[in-house]
Design an enzyme around this catalytic site. Structure first.
Site, PDB file in Angstrom:
ATOM      1  N   ASP A  32      -5.227 -10.381 -15.685  1.00  0.00           N
ATOM      2  CA  ASP A  32      -6.299 -11.337 -15.431  1.00  0.00           C
ATOM      3  C   ASP A  32      -7.477 -10.995 -16.339  1.00  0.00           C
ATOM      4  OD1 ASP A  32      -7.780 -13.338 -13.893  1.00  0.00           O
ATOM      5  OD2 ASP A  32      -6.328 -12.903 -12.309  1.00  0.00           O
ATOM      6  N   ASP A  34       0.848  -1.194   0.000  1.00  0.00           N
ATOM      7  CA  ASP A  34       0.000   0.000   0.000  1.00  0.00           C
ATOM      8  C   ASP A  34       0.883   1.244   0.000  1.00  0.00           C
ATOM      9  OD1 ASP A  34      -1.863   1.961   0.448  1.00  0.00           O
ATOM     10  OD2 ASP A  34      -2.127   1.488   2.576  1.00  0.00           O
ATOM     11  N   GLU A  80      -7.430 -20.727 -16.422  1.00  0.00           N
ATOM     12  CA  GLU A  80      -7.786 -21.412 -15.175  1.00  0.00           C
ATOM     13  C   GLU A  80      -8.953 -22.349 -15.463  1.00  0.00           C
ATOM     14  OE1 GLU A  80      -9.269 -20.467 -10.638  1.00  0.00           O
ATOM     15  OE2 GLU A  80     -10.241 -19.570 -12.362  1.00  0.00           O
ATOM     16  N   ASP A 118      -1.923  -1.170  -3.712  1.00  0.00           N
ATOM     17  CA  ASP A 118      -2.266  -0.409  -4.910  1.00  0.00           C
ATOM     18  C   ASP A 118      -1.171  -0.524  -5.967  1.00  0.00           C
ATOM     19  OD1 ASP A 118      -0.287   1.378  -3.922  1.00  0.00           O
ATOM     20  OD2 ASP A 118      -1.821   2.326  -2.672  1.00  0.00           O
ATOM     21  N   HIS A 127      -4.014 -17.115  -4.936  1.00  0.00           N
ATOM     22  CA  HIS A 127      -4.879 -16.370  -4.015  1.00  0.00           C
ATOM     23  C   HIS A 127      -6.126 -17.148  -3.608  1.00  0.00           C
ATOM     24  CE1 HIS A 127      -6.571 -15.961  -7.957  1.00  0.00           C
ATOM     25  NE2 HIS A 127      -7.689 -15.518  -7.421  1.00  0.00           N
ATOM     26  N   ASP A 128      -6.336 -18.328  -4.187  1.00  0.00           N
ATOM     27  CA  ASP A 128      -7.489 -19.154  -3.825  1.00  0.00           C
ATOM     28  C   ASP A 128      -7.093 -20.342  -2.951  1.00  0.00           C
ATOM     29  OD1 ASP A 128      -9.233 -17.613  -5.361  1.00  0.00           O
ATOM     30  OD2 ASP A 128      -8.864 -18.803  -7.162  1.00  0.00           O
ATOM     31  N   ASP A 165      -4.036   3.919   2.738  1.00  0.00           N
ATOM     32  CA  ASP A 165      -5.480   3.672   2.944  1.00  0.00           C
ATOM     33  C   ASP A 165      -5.754   2.226   3.368  1.00  0.00           C
ATOM     34  OD1 ASP A 165      -5.100   2.265   0.609  1.00  0.00           O
ATOM     35  OD2 ASP A 165      -6.679   3.280  -0.529  1.00  0.00           O
ATOM     36  N   ASP A 221      -9.667 -16.344 -16.145  1.00  0.00           N
ATOM     37  CA  ASP A 221     -10.424 -16.833 -15.001  1.00  0.00           C
ATOM     38  C   ASP A 221     -11.486 -17.862 -15.418  1.00  0.00           C
ATOM     39  OD1 ASP A 221     -10.876 -16.154 -12.073  1.00  0.00           O
ATOM     40  OD2 ASP A 221     -12.907 -15.869 -12.837  1.00  0.00           O
ATOM     41  N   ASN A 262      -0.311   4.494  -0.294  1.00  0.00           N
ATOM     42  CA  ASN A 262      -0.915   5.766   0.145  1.00  0.00           C
ATOM     43  C   ASN A 262      -1.594   5.700   1.503  1.00  0.00           C
ATOM     44  OD1 ASN A 262      -3.119   4.276  -0.486  1.00  0.00           O
ATOM     45  ND2 ASN A 262      -3.999   5.705  -1.960  1.00  0.00           N
TER      46      ASN A 262
HETATM   47  C1  NOJ Z   1     -11.335 -17.943  -9.826  1.00  0.00           C
HETATM   48  C2  NOJ Z   1     -10.602 -16.862  -9.114  1.00  0.00           C
HETATM   49  O1  NOJ Z   1      -9.269 -17.228  -8.981  1.00  0.00           O
HETATM   50  C3  NOJ Z   1     -11.306 -16.661  -7.802  1.00  0.00           C
HETATM   51  O2  NOJ Z   1     -10.585 -15.841  -6.918  1.00  0.00           O
HETATM   52  C4  NOJ Z   1     -12.680 -16.111  -8.090  1.00  0.00           C
HETATM   53  O3  NOJ Z   1     -13.413 -16.051  -6.888  1.00  0.00           O
HETATM   54  C5  NOJ Z   1     -13.440 -16.983  -9.083  1.00  0.00           C
HETATM   55  N1  NOJ Z   1     -12.636 -17.465 -10.169  1.00  0.00           N
HETATM   56  C6  NOJ Z   1     -14.584 -16.209  -9.669  1.00  0.00           C
HETATM   57  O4  NOJ Z   1     -14.095 -15.205 -10.517  1.00  0.00           O
END
Ligand code: NOJ
Length: 561
Positions: free
Chosen positions: A99, A22, A257, A30, A330-331, A26, A200, A24
């Site tokens: 993405d 980050d 993905e 960013d 991130h999932d 907040d 995605d 700034n």
């Molecule tokens: C896969 C993404 O990696 C995930 O973070 C997202 O919640 C779902 N697709 C829906 O876009």
């Protein structure tokens, strides 16, 4: 025969902008924050940066719900910040992939705002609308985030499909006008100079015609209908069309993905002759610690399952397509907490897992924080979690089904997506140096010990080991292009494999356990070691490479003939 390509020789680093840096104060990461850290990434040695969505979004799903494909999210900065980022990346001789989230948009996208106005609106068919059936939803599909995949919209008295949250309506790829809009948007970004896309849930864009009910013979109250929208009948046609219209005109990298994709399908998606995609993100290895009731149903990993699955993918795509290699994103929960040991052997096991992954055939992806061995987090209260998937699941299980909240928290600690989304740990200062403000999600309390400043200063850190892994790939084409062969398939603790390329061989031996174990090279494997390329312990290099003792989570790579 495997053809050479820059994206096969690259290492990709994924940034989840909200949690990276980050600039700034907040409390939200960013774009300028990313630009500030490019030298850190360059020093690590990565070639390509994949940026999770930075587009305008109401953030129901942290940017995976896009309200304007041509604008930058206010919290993340401006288009000129983004242009500066791209420029700075290119100046450092790195590349940027964006993405592409086009299975669905946000319900706040102008297309959807129009679409819901009337049945004859010009944008109606940009989305998937159906009348109810006997006063109920049009079919029994469930959303990936829980509850029905259909939402009733009063204005026109019909339902729209949303495979994710109700603020993420699915786009209608059957409509050629919609497809053309997407292709134009992709070109718009490519013409700005980006180097490719991560797509995605791209294998969800073709749904089975008629959208029939999913079978539910056991009368379960949970019906995904997943075979009805994954790898649907027109998916290859759509991706080939996208290739013709857009991708074939640029020298770019693509990775789709694809939850639920099998090797045979992936061969089609990634075979260059078919002109679709270059790589897919498959999920098999990420489901090996799921019990029969799915992700939240915890089950320990059996290493033999990992070998069987990874080997099937390595062998299946060899000479046909190309693998993407990942253990984190991130999932997913943090791999050192998941398949390693984030306590006593955090550093050793993080390095071992990196070795295992980076020596396979394919393009490796590193997720922010993996390179310093960041771990899962355990927040006491559900109120400290932010992820829509976690919050919906908790509500459904605890409030609606009466499950024991402690049990539910246990599964969140192991599998929740927020494990991977806590702010990046830059240093030991307040909030791990991520922000001077109040972070949007709490920092993992272990940041005083685990942070980038410490890792950069310590020659023996996970960070420096990852630098070495990346550098090795640049100097040894066998790591990129070599054929893969599993050895010791039945061993429950050691994952070992060979690579071979133009008369050279690699022997990769990794101990997935916290015990001392002994390795023996099978007699029928012909290999003569010349040098040890890397190991996460100080080893006597004159030791016999055919039989040796492995320490907890030890990894060794030998090169020879
Ligand atoms: C896969 C993404 O990696 C995930 O973070 C997202 O919640 C779902 N697709 C829906 O876009």
């Amino acid at each position: 025969m495997t053809h050479k390509a820059w994206w096969k020789e690259s290492v990709v680093y994924q940034i989840y902008p909200r949690s990276f840096n980050d600039s700034n104060g907040d409390g939200i990461g960013d774009i300028k924050g990313i630009t500030e850290k490019l030298d850190y990434l360059k020093d690590l040695g990565v070639d390509v940066i994949w940026l999770s969505p930075v587009y305008k979004s109401p953030n129901d799903d942290n940017g995976y719900d896009i309200a304007d494909y041509h604008a930058i999210m206010d919290e993340f900065g401006t288009m000129s910040d983004w242009e500066e980022l791209l420029d700075e990346i290119h100046q450092r001789d790195m590349k940027l992939i964006m993405d592409l989230v086009v299975n669905h948009s946000s319900d706040e996208h102008q297309w959807f705002q129009e679409s819901r106005k009337s049945k004859d609106n010009a944008y109606r068919d940009y989305y998937i609308w159906r009348p109810g059936k006997d006063g109920k939803e049009p079919n029994n599909w469930e959303s990936n985030f829980g509850g029905s995949a259909w939402e009733y919209d009063e204005k026109t008295g019909e339902y729209y499909l949303h495979l994710f949250s109700k603020k993420q309506p699915d786009l209608n790829w059957e409509n050629p006008k919609l497809r053309q809009e997407i292709y134009d948007m992709m070109k718009w970004w490519l013409d700005k100079g980006i180097d490719g896309f991560r797509m995605d849930v791209i294998n969800f864009i073709s749904k089975i015609p008629g959208l029939p009910d999913a079978p539910n013979p056991e009368g379960k109250n949970y019906v995904t209908g997943k075979n009805y929208f994954r790898n649907g009948p027109r998916i290859h046609e759509f991706l080939h069309e996208m290739h013709e219209e857009v991708l074939s005109h640029y020298d770019v990298m693509t990775v789709g993905e694809m939850p639920g994709v099998k090797v045979n399908e992936a061969k089609k998606y990634t075979n260059p002759e078919r002109e679709e995609l270059q790589m897919v993100f498959q999920f098999e290895h990420m489901g090996l610690d799921n019990g029969p009731n799915g992700k939240w149903d915890l089950k320990p990993l059996d290493l033999r399952d990992l070998k069987e699955s990874i080997s099937r993918w390595q062998n299946g795509l060899q000479g046909v397509g190309w693998n993407s290699l990942y253990l984190n994103n991130h999932d997913q929960p943090r791999i050192v907490s998941r398949f390693g040991n984030d306590q006593e052997y955090r550093v050793e096991s993080a390095k071992m897992l990196g070795t295992f992954l980076h020596m396979l055939q394919g393009t490796p992806y590193i997720y922010q924080g993996e390179e310093i061995g960041m771990t899962n987090v355990k927040f006491d209260s559900i109120d400290d979690y932010r992820d829509i998937e976690i919050l919906n699941m908790y509500k459904e299980k605890v409030e609606e089904e009466g499950a024991d909240p402690d049990k539910v928290m246990e599964s969140i600690y192991e599998k929740g997506r927020d494990n991977g989304r806590t702010p990046f740990q830059w240093d030991a200062s307040e909030n791990a140096g991520f922000t001077t403000g109040e972070p949007w999600m709490k920092v993992n309390p272990n940041y005083k010990q685990i942070n980038a400043a410490q890792a950069v200063a310590d020659d023996d850190s996970v960070y420096h080991y990852y630098r070495q892994l990346i550098a090795l790939r640049k100097n040894h084409p066998i790591i990129v292009y070599g054929d893969y062969e599993l050895i010791l398939p039945d061993d429950e603790k050691i994952y070992a494999y060979m690579r071979s390329f133009k008369g050279e061989k690699l022997l990769v031996v990794t101990n997935f356990s916290e015990e001392n174990v002994s390795f023996e090279l099978p007699h029928d494997v012909s290999f003569e070691a010349k040098e040890m390329l890397i190991s996460n312990y100080m080893n006597d290099t004159s030791e016999d490479y055919r039989t040796f003792a492995l320490k907890p989570y030890e990894a060794r790579v030998y090169k020879g003939v």
